[in-house]
Design an enzyme around this catalytic site. Sequence first.
Site, PDB file in Angstrom:
ATOM      1  N   GLU A 100       0.842  -1.195   0.000  1.00  0.00           N
ATOM      2  CA  GLU A 100       0.000   0.000   0.000  1.00  0.00           C
ATOM      3  C   GLU A 100       0.881   1.251   0.000  1.00  0.00           C
ATOM      4  OE1 GLU A 100      -2.433   1.576  -0.731  1.00  0.00           O
ATOM      5  OE2 GLU A 100      -3.987   1.632   0.821  1.00  0.00           O
ATOM      6  N   ASP A 101       0.366   2.331  -0.569  1.00  0.00           N
ATOM      7  CA  ASP A 101       1.150   3.566  -0.603  1.00  0.00           C
ATOM      8  C   ASP A 101       1.276   4.205   0.780  1.00  0.00           C
ATOM      9  OD1 ASP A 101      -1.536   4.274  -0.471  1.00  0.00           O
ATOM     10  OD2 ASP A 101      -1.532   5.526  -2.259  1.00  0.00           O
ATOM     11  N   ASP A 104      -3.213   5.811   6.694  1.00  0.00           N
ATOM     12  CA  ASP A 104      -3.661   7.061   7.287  1.00  0.00           C
ATOM     13  C   ASP A 104      -4.554   6.725   8.483  1.00  0.00           C
ATOM     14  OD1 ASP A 104      -4.156   9.823   7.406  1.00  0.00           O
ATOM     15  OD2 ASP A 104      -5.762   9.750   5.950  1.00  0.00           O
ATOM     16  N   PHE A 153      -0.812  16.252   3.739  1.00  0.00           N
ATOM     17  CA  PHE A 153      -1.279  15.559   2.543  1.00  0.00           C
ATOM     18  C   PHE A 153      -0.181  15.577   1.480  1.00  0.00           C
ATOM     19  CE2 PHE A 153      -3.631  14.677  -1.305  1.00  0.00           C
ATOM     20  CZ  PHE A 153      -4.456  13.651  -0.881  1.00  0.00           C
ATOM     21  N   ARG A 166       0.591  11.836  -9.793  1.00  0.00           N
ATOM     22  CA  ARG A 166       1.082  10.467  -9.540  1.00  0.00           C
ATOM     23  C   ARG A 166       2.444  10.219 -10.180  1.00  0.00           C
ATOM     24  NH1 ARG A 166      -3.105   7.379  -7.375  1.00  0.00           N
ATOM     25  NH2 ARG A 166      -5.197   7.829  -8.143  1.00  0.00           N
TER      26      ARG A 166
HETATM   27  P1  5GP Z   1      -6.848   5.126   5.281  1.00  0.00           P
HETATM   28  O1  5GP Z   1      -7.947   4.162   5.008  1.00  0.00           O
HETATM   29  O2  5GP Z   1      -5.668   4.506   5.963  1.00  0.00           O
HETATM   30  O3  5GP Z   1      -7.338   6.353   5.987  1.00  0.00           O
HETATM   31  O4  5GP Z   1      -6.462   5.698   3.896  1.00  0.00           O
HETATM   32  C1  5GP Z   1      -5.522   5.204   3.119  1.00  0.00           C
HETATM   33  C2  5GP Z   1      -5.687   5.766   1.718  1.00  0.00           C
HETATM   34  O5  5GP Z   1      -5.978   7.162   1.741  1.00  0.00           O
HETATM   35  C3  5GP Z   1      -4.399   5.638   0.981  1.00  0.00           C
HETATM   36  O6  5GP Z   1      -4.339   4.451   0.276  1.00  0.00           O
HETATM   37  C4  5GP Z   1      -4.458   6.841   0.060  1.00  0.00           C
HETATM   38  O7  5GP Z   1      -5.152   6.485  -1.103  1.00  0.00           O
HETATM   39  C5  5GP Z   1      -5.245   7.867   0.796  1.00  0.00           C
HETATM   40  N1  5GP Z   1      -4.373   8.844   1.486  1.00  0.00           N
HETATM   41  C6  5GP Z   1      -4.159   8.976   2.811  1.00  0.00           C
HETATM   42  N2  5GP Z   1      -3.290   9.973   3.074  1.00  0.00           N
HETATM   43  C7  5GP Z   1      -2.928  10.460   1.874  1.00  0.00           C
HETATM   44  C8  5GP Z   1      -2.033  11.495   1.479  1.00  0.00           C
HETATM   45  O8  5GP Z   1      -1.360  12.186   2.270  1.00  0.00           O
HETATM   46  N3  5GP Z   1      -1.918  11.703   0.132  1.00  0.00           N
HETATM   47  C9  5GP Z   1      -2.622  10.988  -0.796  1.00  0.00           C
HETATM   48  N4  5GP Z   1      -2.419  11.286  -2.066  1.00  0.00           N
HETATM   49  N5  5GP Z   1      -3.464   9.993  -0.454  1.00  0.00           N
HETATM   50  C10 5GP Z   1      -3.622   9.744   0.874  1.00  0.00           C
HETATM   51 MG    MG Z   2      -4.557   4.156  -1.658  1.00  0.00          MG
END
Ligand code: 5GP
Ligand code: MG
Length: 184
Positions: A100-101, A104, A153, A166
């Site tokens: 995963e990238d 959060d 972000f 991207r």
């Molecule tokens: P979570 O479910 O952990 O809150 O969210 C994870 C997803 O939210 C990541 O896979 C990504 O797509 C998006 N996300 C969370 N923080 C960021 C950020 O700082 N930048 C971007 N571009 N996407 C984020």
């Molecule tokens: Mg994602």
Amino acid sequence: MCRIKKIMFGEDELKRIVSDLADKINSDIKREGIEKLTLLCVLKGAAVFTSDLARRLDVPDLRLEYIRASSYGMGDVSRGKVEINGLTSEIRGADVLVVEDIIDTGRTLAQMREYLKEKSPKSLRFCGLFDKPDRRAADFEADYIGVRIPDEFIVGYGLDYAEKFRHLPYVAVVEPSGAIENDK
Ligand code: 5GP
Ligand code: MG
């Protein structure tokens, strides 16, 4: 429109982070005698990271597969609800490493874990390039983390803002939406 505010990680730093992660994963899979590994890339954000990580993994039989998770709309505000679909292959009995990238709130991967467990893999591990631990709302910790970052972000190296940025080879912070509107 949205603007880049500052660079958080340059190309060389990203290379070092990915290579350190690959070293850790390589030593674990070697110790455990894993010879066949399914790398499961979470689209779209993790595509760039996955392709760099895959090329550093030392596994005789490495499979590259994809799955889709959408938790964000077109901007930077989480909708809380996660949609998971598009798994490209059977993972029953496989050693799976989800790539995963960024982690959060942790909701995406917490739900992904339940979704994939149902499919009975032999083992299931998670790797995140970036982690924002201060934002965690779900009970989820990854097995491998590239680097912890503050609550900002970020875009680039696969990560987008409304599908843009991207392709950037570095990771940067963008101006928050409010400031962007006033900054004409
Ligand atoms: P979570 O479910 O952990 O809150 O969210 C994870 C997803 O939210 C990541 O896979 C990504 O797509 C998006 N996300 C969370 N923080 C960021 C950020 O700082 N930048 C971007 N571009 N996407 C984020
Ligand atoms: Mg994602």
